[in-house]
Design an enzyme around this catalytic site. Structure first.
Site, PDB file in Angstrom:
ATOM      1  N   GLU A  26       0.748  -1.254   0.044  1.00 25.06           N
ATOM      2  CA  GLU A  26      -0.095  -0.095   0.053  1.00 25.06           C
ATOM      3  C   GLU A  26       1.018   1.346   0.007  1.00 25.06           C
ATOM      4  OE1 GLU A  26      -2.771   0.155   3.139  1.00 25.06           O
ATOM      5  OE2 GLU A  26      -3.569   2.085   2.277  1.00 25.06           O
ATOM      6  N   LYS A  66       3.786   0.849   9.865  1.00 28.03           N
ATOM      7  CA  LYS A  66       4.045   1.917   9.252  1.00 28.03           C
ATOM      8  C   LYS A  66       3.391   3.124   9.684  1.00 28.03           C
ATOM      9  CE  LYS A  66       2.915   0.100   4.929  1.00 28.03           C
ATOM     10  NZ  LYS A  66       2.366  -0.092   3.546  1.00 28.03           N
ATOM     11  N   ARG A 122       4.914 -13.103   9.558  1.00 30.48           N
ATOM     12  CA  ARG A 122       5.458 -11.733   9.502  1.00 30.48           C
ATOM     13  C   ARG A 122       6.618 -11.717  10.119  1.00 30.48           C
ATOM     14  NH1 ARG A 122       1.898  -7.833   9.365  1.00 30.48           N
ATOM     15  NH2 ARG A 122       3.286  -6.060   9.371  1.00 30.48           N
TER      16      ARG A 122
HETATM   17  P1  ATP Z   1       1.801  -1.916   8.014  1.00 33.73           P
HETATM   18  O1  ATP Z   1       1.028  -2.771   9.055  1.00 33.73           O
HETATM   19  O2  ATP Z   1       2.847  -1.702   8.474  1.00 33.73           O
HETATM   20  O3  ATP Z   1       0.942  -0.913   7.266  1.00 33.73           O
HETATM   21  P2  ATP Z   1       1.345  -3.687   5.831  1.00 33.73           P
HETATM   22  O4  ATP Z   1       1.089  -5.144   5.876  1.00 33.73           O
HETATM   23  O5  ATP Z   1      -0.010  -2.897   5.724  1.00 33.73           O
HETATM   24  O6  ATP Z   1       2.058  -3.257   6.848  1.00 33.73           O
HETATM   25  P3  ATP Z   1       1.561  -3.381   3.021  1.00 33.73           P
HETATM   26  O7  ATP Z   1       1.981  -2.373   2.170  1.00 33.73           O
HETATM   27  O8  ATP Z   1       0.138  -3.633   2.890  1.00 33.73           O
HETATM   28  O9  ATP Z   1       2.085  -3.087   4.591  1.00 33.73           O
HETATM   29  O10 ATP Z   1       2.607  -4.664   2.610  1.00 33.73           O
HETATM   30  C1  ATP Z   1       2.911  -5.172   1.568  1.00 33.73           C
HETATM   31  C2  ATP Z   1       3.198  -6.768   1.714  1.00 33.73           C
HETATM   32  O11 ATP Z   1       4.268  -6.985   2.469  1.00 33.73           O
HETATM   33  C3  ATP Z   1       1.949  -7.514   2.145  1.00 33.73           C
HETATM   34  O12 ATP Z   1       1.990  -8.800   1.568  1.00 33.73           O
HETATM   35  C4  ATP Z   1       2.449  -7.626   3.699  1.00 33.73           C
HETATM   36  O13 ATP Z   1       1.735  -8.810   3.856  1.00 33.73           O
HETATM   37  C5  ATP Z   1       3.854  -7.717   3.587  1.00 33.73           C
HETATM   38  N1  ATP Z   1       4.236  -7.475   4.899  1.00 33.73           N
HETATM   39  C6  ATP Z   1       4.299  -6.171   5.597  1.00 33.73           C
HETATM   40  N2  ATP Z   1       4.972  -6.296   6.713  1.00 33.73           N
HETATM   41  C7  ATP Z   1       5.709  -7.446   6.938  1.00 33.73           C
HETATM   42  C8  ATP Z   1       6.571  -8.094   7.893  1.00 33.73           C
HETATM   43  N3  ATP Z   1       6.648  -7.220   8.961  1.00 33.73           N
HETATM   44  N4  ATP Z   1       7.002  -9.264   7.297  1.00 33.73           N
HETATM   45  C9  ATP Z   1       6.667  -9.916   6.077  1.00 33.73           C
HETATM   46  N5  ATP Z   1       5.833  -9.536   5.443  1.00 33.73           N
HETATM   47  C10 ATP Z   1       5.418  -8.128   5.614  1.00 33.73           C
HETATM   48 MG    MG Z   2      -1.781  -3.503   4.228  1.00 36.19          MG
END
Ligand code: ATP
Ligand code: MG
Length: 550
Positions: A33, A267, A257
């Site tokens: 995102e 984030k 994760r």
């Molecule tokens: P946040 O909760 O920090 O906003 P998010 O999961 O919403 O993180 P995205 O931009 O949606 O962030 O993530 C893109 C991809 O990276 C998704 O497939 C997500 O599952 C993966 N991802 C995000 N954080 C992690 C993590 N800590 N470990 C492994 N994969 C991750």
């Molecule tokens: Mg997300």
């Protein structure tokens, strides 16, 4: 590091799928995102998605999950691409969920026509309360049985901008008593009068994550849609939309994760640290962001080595940040150029038997792993600087550095002997009067060894530099354990940045390398982009010593 490793569970699944002839080749996607910069957790996801596609001859799309216009920005879109390229991954196609807004809207009308979706006028709060709980069933909305015609009319009016934000939503009509809460008439669309970074003002209704993600995967014929564990309860709904719409059957798989000690990867919180000035920006070298660790001197090779080591699991785990630092050291130890830098409060060494004004140039390998490779030239004179820590007046037996009447080798050059210690009025050592032994020139052929070798710089040639020494961003090992009555910011480490001065050998200023260098006997440092031609700033990447035990 190239040990044979067992297949992880995703590799098992893919190999079985390929063996069964289910797919000709696999397609994965990385779906960020664009509401922040990528962090180390994303690196794990990138390594998995691109790694699997590369291993099995498939491809990976980069798809921005851009359904939330108020939080998203092109700044993030661009930064994300830069970070992925830096890691060395190349996506097959660059896509956006917003590319599919028309298709998603069309499917929503289809669902309405089939009696599988309705417009709900309840407030979000009412919807939340009426969803029930895991123990109690939800309560049907009073708007649940609107006619298809009415639903279609109102949904079109929503799209046309007739209603304010929050006035209505479109929901799927599934089952308000379903044991999986996700199925209790999930929201498909909400009204949001906001400009989108790609679609501008074309839309004022935006699709929700669950209604978007699976269909986007399906449109792109993603075979293996890999996401983090918290999405496992969403999977049945992911499948429901695909089956109900009768579209390409993408499948979702979940892995744990990445969580790391002494840092966090939300984030939202990282954004707060940036916005409130707790750090200098997204690329502050203390941040767990990819641009932060890049500025600090971590390498893509080290990050990939780390992701490979931690593997892919189905259970959430807190990984030791020491393992990441270990990987960084492994990589830099092999590849980095070496220089001598004496810390900010040095001791002057005067060689009383050196011919006044004489300069002797020594050659030293830039990288000891390649002794015959490129060299640097190191000037040696009668007045030198050494680290204060390399001299001790009342030294214990096992102290092999310099002491009164003791000998030590100055790296790459001669053995010197300390004959006299000069102190100032406060008793602080300010000068060591020494003699050098000309027979101990490294090429003299008569190698004589002493126990200690220390680094040094020539006073006349030394260049003053700024060193930014970093420590962990937070003091709490497991940042998921911040107590209820505290804020995560209460655990910021006040000593996470300590600025010091250093005296460097002149060759450091012309370092040709793209990666961090080693300050011999001290640690790895990476040139900071804030540097100017007369002010070199070096970010400490990591120390030389491993605290991590494998
Ligand atoms: P946040 O909760 O920090 O906003 P998010 O999961 O919403 O993180 P995205 O931009 O949606 O962030 O993530 C893109 C991809 O990276 C998704 O497939 C997500 O599952 C993966 N991802 C995000 N954080 C992690 C993590 N800590 N470990 C492994 N994969 C991750
Ligand atoms: Mg997300």
């Amino acid at each position: 590091m190239e040990e044979e490793r067992k297949n992880n569970f995703l590799e098992e699944i893919i190999e079985a799928d390929l063996a069964a002839g289910k797919y000709d080749s696999i397609v994965t996607r990385f779906p960020p995102e664009p509401n922040g910069y990528l962090h180390l957790g994303h690196a794990k996801s990138l390594c998995i998605n691109f790694g699997l596609a590369m291993k099995y001859g498939g491809r990976t799309n980069l798809r921005y999950d851009d359904t939330n216009p108020t939080k998203e920005d092109v700044e993030y879109v661009d930064a994300i691409k830069e970070d992925i390229k830096w890691l060395g991954f190349q996506w097959a196609e660059e896509r956006y969920a917003s590319d599919y807004f028309d298709q998603l809207y069309e499917w929503a009308e289809q669902l309405i026509e089939r009696g599988l979706a309705y417009v709900d006028d309840q407030t979000l709060e009412e919807i939340r309360v009426n969803r029930g709980t895991v123990e109690t069933p939800g309560v049907d909305s009073p708007w649940r049985n609107r006619s298809v015609e009415e639903n279609l009319r109102i949904f079109r009016e929503m799209k046309a901008g007739k209603y304010p934000d929050g006035a209505k939503v479109l929901r799927a009509k599934i089952d308000m008593a379903h044991p999986n809460m996700m199925f209790r008439d999930p929201i498909l669309y909400r009204i949001k009068h906001a400009s989108h970074h790609r679609t501008g003002d074309k839309w004022c209704i935006y699709p929700m994550y669950d209604y978007t993600h699976g269909q986007c995967d399906s449109i792109e014929h993603i075979t293996h849609s890999i996401c983090t564990l918290e999405f496992d309860i969403h999977r049945p709904l992911y499948d429901w939309f695909i089956e109900t719409l009768g579209i390409y059957p993408s499948h979702q798989y979940e892995f744990a994760r990445l969580n790391l000690t002494y840092t966090l990867m939300s984030k939202r919180k990282l954004l707060e640290l940036v916005e409130k000035g707790y750090v200098s920006g997204w690329d502050d070298p203390r941040m767990p962001t990819l641009c932060g660790v890049r500025r600090r001197g971590y390498t893509p090779e080290a990050l990939k080595m780390f992701c490979d080591r931690i593997g892919v699991s189905k259970r959430d785990q807190l990984m030791d940040i020491g393992l990441l630092e270990y990987c960084v050291r492994q990589d830099l130890n092999e590849r980095s150029n070496r220089y001598m830098v004496v810390s900010g409060d040095p001791i002057k060494v005067t060689l009383t038997n050196w011919e006044p004004g004489k300069v002797e140039w020594f050659e030293a390998p830039l990288n000891p792993a390649a002794p015959d490779g490129p060299k640097r030239r190191v000037p040696f004179t009668g007045e030198l600087l050494i680290d204060r820590a390399d001299f001790m007046e009342d030294a214990p037996k096992k102290y092999f550095r310099l002491r009164p009447d003791g000998e030590v080798r100055l790296k790459y050059t001669y053995i010197i002997k300390c004959n006299e210690v000069v102190k100032d009025a406060d008793g602080k050592v300010v000068e060591l009067r020494c003699t050098y032994d000309p027979t101990t020139h490294p090429q003299s052929g008569q190698w004589r060894s002493v126990k200690g070798t220390i680094h040094w710089v020539s006073t006349a040639f030394a260049r003053e530099i700024e060193c930014r020494n970093y420590d962990r961003l937070f003091t709490l090992e497991d940042m998921s354990l911040v107590p209820e009555d505290k804020d995560y910011k209460d655990f910021l480490n006040p000593e996470s940045l300590v600025v010091s001065k250093g005296w460097a050998e002149p060759a450091l200023l012309g370092d040709p390398g793209e990666i961090a260098v080693q300050f011999e006997r001290v640690g790895y440092f990476r040139k900071d982009p804030d540097s100017t031609p007369d002010h070199l700033i070096m970010n400490k990447t990591t120390s030389l010593k491993d605290s991590f035990k494998l």
